[in-house]
Design a protein around this motif. Structure first.
Motif, PDB file in Angstrom:
ATOM      1  N   GLY A 148      31.742  20.121  -0.594  1.00 27.69           N
ATOM      2  CA  GLY A 148      32.375  19.316   0.127  1.00 27.69           C
ATOM      3  C   GLY A 148      32.597  19.815   1.607  1.00 27.69           C
ATOM      4  O   GLY A 148      32.218  20.867   2.065  1.00 27.69           O
ATOM      5  N   GLN A 188      39.977  20.942   2.107  1.00 27.20           N
ATOM      6  CA  GLN A 188      38.699  21.240   1.584  1.00 27.20           C
ATOM      7  C   GLN A 188      38.203  19.662   0.881  1.00 27.20           C
ATOM      8  O   GLN A 188      38.770  19.683  -0.112  1.00 27.20           O
ATOM      9  N   SER A 203      36.081  17.213  -1.051  1.00 29.18           N
ATOM     10  CA  SER A 203      34.991  17.458  -1.570  1.00 29.18           C
ATOM     11  C   SER A 203      34.931  16.759  -3.052  1.00 29.18           C
ATOM     12  O   SER A 203      36.110  16.401  -3.504  1.00 29.18           O
ATOM     13  N   ALA A 259      24.528  17.564   1.856  1.00 29.88           N
ATOM     14  CA  ALA A 259      25.655  18.367   2.707  1.00 29.88           C
ATOM     15  C   ALA A 259      25.341  19.443   3.534  1.00 29.88           C
ATOM     16  O   ALA A 259      24.212  19.680   3.304  1.00 29.88           O
ATOM     17  N   TYR A 306      29.820  15.907   3.972  1.00 32.47           N
ATOM     18  CA  TYR A 306      29.272  15.668   2.626  1.00 32.47           C
ATOM     19  C   TYR A 306      29.059  14.191   2.577  1.00 32.47           C
ATOM     20  O   TYR A 306      29.811  13.678   2.852  1.00 32.47           O
TER      21      TYR A 306
END
Lengths: 751, 751
Positions: B45, B54, B56, B123, B128
């Motif tokens: 991500g 982060q 993701s 990604a 992403y």
């Protein structure tokens, strides 16, 4: 071979073995726990050689490492069931689970798991004992078709025995189960199940040493108290029975459970294999049978760990295939048909042919003169019943596990060795049928000269294996005078060359357009058989399976030296696999050599075919030392129904059947100082390694019966003659030994 | 370093990086999926370098290979959460999970998993995107503290966004969660949880681009329809909120979620990191930050796969440690205390020190001039708050994961490099405290001169690691003029020698009676830290950790040659492990060298210390080629918060910090034709490999700034000077290069 011949040679062989009993017992070197840890997948319980019953503890846990019901890392026992696979990578069987209890369970639908410690556990061939944390001591032994339980209950217990026909793990599920109580100490019943073997039927008869005074049956839904002992039964997927004994019967209850594939009646008859309640005697009988097995190949060494590895391996070579028929030769196959093996012979099952065609089956031609005829004829019976030879026969069901048609090398080896009691023409017909079957990619293999990856999975593995099997057919055709077939199959035996890529030096998958499949990564492993180009491994392990034509393979590389260099790289490449779905079967790495799975098994011996035997000697010794040891995780991968053990037996002795149907055994480096084969003809063949040590691993020279011997292999027939092969060992390679190409193995066999 | 200095050098460094933008973008070589397969445990991500967020995808599955929430083998998405560990072997975080839905879920207590295909997934650094099988396209990007979601709904959907504070996997469990709806487009809340970090508090603020018209809150037990938008909250372990939007709002709903460790208010402030609803701009800003990172070390090669491996590795070196404090430097630690980093500096967390002290932290001294001061001071802040330096700091909680006191080599390296903004005396005090702590076996280590196995686990690993860390203290003591301490710790640094067994040539565990623990098997691995003698490996991998005194180690073996022979054996031994509970961490084998785990990381470079540099060159090249590739399973083991990647960055460049605090980088064999470090002082240092190829892997000769260069290492200070190191490569070892012991690395550092 007629019945009389069979019996007389049995007597001869047995007495031969008994004659040498001046020595120590050998079964003390067998540790049945070796292989129950790591990914060995063996079981620690009680069986006689190749018996129908393997009575062994089950942890009651599913998972890959519980394929045999038991894994050394576990600490619970859920029961003792009567059938166990040895060393396989798929879980099934575990039929007729029995658990002793200190009191009846209130919830009769569920079993119970009891904690135990390895400190309170012991096993030796044909015998297993554990004292569980609830105070019950369970001892197990067995005859061919009958398990013998001896339960010692603690003070205050209400002795109870629970039979659980619903017990199942991994792939296996019961489909129908049944119990009938015949009298106050006898039950019969059956357990039908589906699993790896889609159809399996096990009938059983059980008898207790004391009368039970109460029973609780449960069909998986409700319990019923059966106090009158009338004939009763309960049907359903989950039948269980609790047998409850009066305390005054004493603290020991014994139980016999016999099996049959055909009926209750046959199981009841099989109970007579144990004629009296004498546990010690049955245990001794089992031990004697094992001692007999172990006497067939003996080693001398002052390394006791090596003895434990060797004799435990030899023990594991005599577990499977397992007996399937009743005492009179009758059996019910997976289709529900009842057949009888002729003349009182036996039907066997559990043919893990992809594994065992390599080293176990050739070993049987030295160690199982009696039983091997029946095993071979069991494969032909399978052919009669199914129209094709077995690939992986489990309870007579074709599981279609793994690749190739490897009943062929097994039959070819036997025919070429002129094995008595095997009808060569009938076997040949079956072999030809396999080679022309319309399934398993064979038509495409024939049409394209290789199995195209876009037609079916496993292009490389399957093509190379078919090519080898076809070479075996060619040899038999030659022996039977079928000249045209010989030519056809020698041609097919060259199919492997279609897939060789000189650019990378690997065998590579091709599509039907003749192009190599791209992209290519020799480290890539894919476990899905439909997608994989290499089955259970990668290009490294699968580029060398040309046991019938190493010279031809070397020519593809350009020279013997070039093939030697590639083999060197195999043993020194990084031990990594690439992929999202890597096969767990490739294991036990030296570089990319993977001893934990069969495709690598012959490779270390290949240096003999290209004039570099000292490299074989070095690698074989390294493999024996690193891939086997005398602890529960002593195998480097699945033991695989005897193959991993057969490799050790051969290699510790100093030999290996690289091409299992070539009638020759190629030299490695003997770990044992002396290995003696006691042959069925009464002769002995001895391999001595003089000046042998951990450092002196290289053959300096050899003699056979006192005369200089230059060959890098020995013929099967020479072994049968008896005599002594002596190796002089030293710390440095003698590169003159085996320098002459005339001394190399290979060619069209050594018959 | 004062604030002004920090800012000015930041400007300089940034502009330097922008100056070189004539070239192609480098982020296109980064594939965030590398490491998400195999056992790499990275996430795919969106994050900015060292960001707090982060953002993701999570598959919603527990298991070792889902430590980062996502594994490439999976095909389901359960949501997009805001915190993810990169490459670790334990799973935690995954806070504030968000899932877009095509309609509100009827069962509001349960989430939902939607199938997706990698074909519909993309990604790149800071971005992403996935289109799930339900038709919703999710795009993610991030700033330091704020995640930015952009959801495109299919025709006919009722746009819905579900926040699930109960979402948790692996070790993590929520303990208290809370949501308050502030207005029709703003929520705040918190999620307290326990797991690997026993205490973790995450506050969040979320804002949607359109007003939601309906909400359904659930406390894990019952749902309530909140149509009036009043300030509401719901408390419990499993709070979830569904935000439902009118269809006429269009098919795109965007969402920002900001985090803080201290309060709602700080999270609300952090929402301003994204000042407008301009997804493309935020995405570009993240990409620019990554491009800046990648410009710091660039390579030239015509091997695009190598570029993908290298730049993805470099990308992974800039994920952790992660930002922990608010924009004003405030943070709440795991004890619940609120502190402020001085002068607007930042607090970092996720210090995987056992892994990263080896190669990542030394790399930071070249690549992270701005942030590294704050990272170092974050460790000192941890010391102030906890009384000891961190071992493995996760969300400021001491997880006590792994062994050693490896904050010490990190601080020592910085002090010896005279890192600005670090108070050497304060750091030294903390280091001394670690070396005298009364836990982690230190008193026994001091008393016995080694850690006895019968006093605590990990005798060998811990003793060798403490000995190295103690050497680091000794170097700092020397620099700070603390002569007595220097002598004391140089003595402790010799502790490794206590455990050397000349009989076997391995480091072996000793009990407190001074006897080696028996039995000994160098292949034995035990994963239980209390029982293990070697942590996550066996004697092979753990006998060579003496990076500060390779000469002393060679003396124990008897000669440089003898040590060289043992190292050769390491790389050629069978790649098997024995044991019932083998650590899964040792992986990526070349013989018994295991690149998949850190204890092996320096070993290939050790040949330089004993006059056999060509063996290092050969092995390093083999490791780069075999242990890294550009597919999802491209790492040979856990990526480990940047360490596995840092190894690649250094080694592809041709260097490695064998002793991370020696101020020297030892030569390997550069895979790149040219590697350029753009230094913070505006200079460049270039390593060129002339005549480099897959075959030309051996250094023939070297020059530094045009002058012949004979050393087998280069000093950190020489790199800072800028200039060019040129290697001439060839296909055969030049054994004259590096023959002279005076050119070997080692000694007491090169300051």
């Amino acid at each position: 071979m007629n019945m009389l011949m069979r019996l007389s040679s049995l007597v001869l062989f047995s007495s031969l073995c008994l004659l040498s009993r001046g020595q120590d017992s050998l079964i003390r070197y067998v540790d049945p726990f070796i292989g129950t840890g790591g990914h060995g997948h063996t079981f620690p319980g009680a069986a006689v050689p190749f018996g129908m019953v393997q009575l062994s503890p089950d942890n009651g846990r599913s998972g890959w490492d519980w394929c045999s019901g038991y894994h050394y890392s576990d600490s619970l026992i859920a029961g003792f069931s009567h059938t166990h696979l040895s060393g396989t990578g798929i879980g099934d069987w575990l039929d007729i689970s029995v658990m002793p209890l200190t009191a009846p369970l209130a919830d009769t639908t569920q079993g119970i798991k009891i904690r135990f410690s390895h400190d309170n556990e012991y096993a030796s061939p044909g015998y297993y004992r554990v004292t569980m944390d609830n105070g019950i001591r369970a001892e197990l032994t067995a005859t061919a078709r009958c398990g013998y339980h001896r339960y010692t209950y603690p003070q205050g217990a209400t002795p109870t025995i629970r039979l659980d026909l619903a017990f199942h793990l991994n792939w296996d599920t019961p489909t129908e189960t049944h119990v009938t109580i015949l009298n106050d100490s006898t039950l019969v019943g059956y357990r039908y199940s589906t699993g790896w073997a889609h159809v399996q039927r096990v009938y059983f008869a059980a008898r207790t040493s004391s009368a039970f005074t109460k029973t609780i049956l449960n069909d998986g839904h409700s319990a019923s108290d059966m106090s009158d002992m009338a004939e009763t039964y309960d049907k359903g997927k989950g039948v269980s029975a609790q047998l409850i004994f009066n305390e005054h019967h004493g603290h020991i209850i014994e139980l016999k459970v016999a099996l049959s594939s055909t009926s209750y009646d046959k199981a009841l008859q099989a109970l007579n294999e144990i004629p009296s309640w004498d546990f010690a005697r049955t245990r001794k009988s089992a031990a004697d049978q094992w001692e007999n097995e172990l006497r067939k190949v003996t080693i001398s060494t002052n390394n006791d760990a090596l003895k434990r590895v060797f004799y435990t391996a030899l023990y594991h070579t005599a577990i499977a295939p397992t007996l399937y028929s009743d005492a009179d030769g009758e059996y019910q196959n997976a289709h529900g048909d009842v057949h009888t093996m002729p003349g009182g012979t036996s039907r066997y099952t559990l043919f893990s042919l992809w594994d065992t065609f390599r080293a176990l089956k050739p070993l049987f031609t030295l160690t199982q003169p009696e039983r091997y005829t029946d095993m071979l004829n069991s494969m032909l019976a399978f052919y009669d019943e199914n129209g094709l030879l077995p690939v992986w026969d489990l309870s007579t069901w074709e599981t279609n596990t793994m690749t190739g048609y490897h009943a062929i090398p097994v039959l070819a080896d036997a025919i070429l060795k002129e094995w008595p009691g095997l009808d060569a023409e009938r076997a040949y017909e079956a072999m030809i049928k396999s080679a022309h079957q319309d399934i398993r990619g064979v038509p495409d293999y024939i049409q394209y000269g290789y199995l195209p990856q876009d037609k079916a999975g496993g292009s490389v593995t399957v093509t190379l294996e078919y090519a080898y099997d076809d070479w075996c057919i060619a040899q038999v055709a030659k022996k039977l005078g079928k000249t045209a077939d010989h030519a056809t199959f020698m041609n097919r035996a060259k199919s492997y060359a279609q897939l060789f890529d000189p650019g990378t030096g690997f065998m590579r998958a091709k599509n039907s357009d003749g192009q190599f499949v791209e992209p290519f990564d020799p480290f890539w492993s894919e476990h899905d058989f439909d997608k994989a180009q290499y089955i259970e491994g990668n290009a490294w392990q699968h580029s060398f399976f040309v046991p019938h034509d190493v010279a031809g393979l070397a020519a593809l590389y350009g020279s013997n030296k070039a093939l030697g260099k590639k083999l060197d790289e195999l043993f020194t490449a990084p031990s990594v696999m690439h992929g999202e779905n890597i096969s767990p079967d490739a294991s036990g790495f030296i570089g990319q050599y993977a001893h934990g799975n069969e495709p690598s098994h012959h490779i270390a011996y290949m240096y003999n075919y290209i004039g570099e035997p000292w490299k074989t000697q070095e690698r074989v010794r390294q493999i024996v030392d690193s891939m086997y040891h005398d602890k529960p995780d002593g195998y480097a991968g699945n033991e695989d129904a005897g193959q991993m053990s057969a490799w050790a037996v051969w290699s510790i002795g100093g030999l290996y059947p690289v091409n299992p149907a070539a009638g020759e055994y190629v030299f490695g480096s003997p770990s044992a100082d002396k290995t003696t084969f006691s042959l069925p003809n009464g002769r002995q063949f001895t391999i001595s390694a003089q000046n042998n040590s951990d450092r002196n691993i290289y053959i300096q020279s050899a003699t056979l019966n006192g005369k200089p011997y230059e060959n890098l292999y020995i013929r099967h027939q020479d072994i049968l003659e008896g005599g002594e092969l002596v190796f002089k060992m030293g710390p440095k390679p003698n590169k003159r030994f085996g320098r002459n190409p005339e001394t190399w193995p290979g060619g069209e066999g050594n018959w």
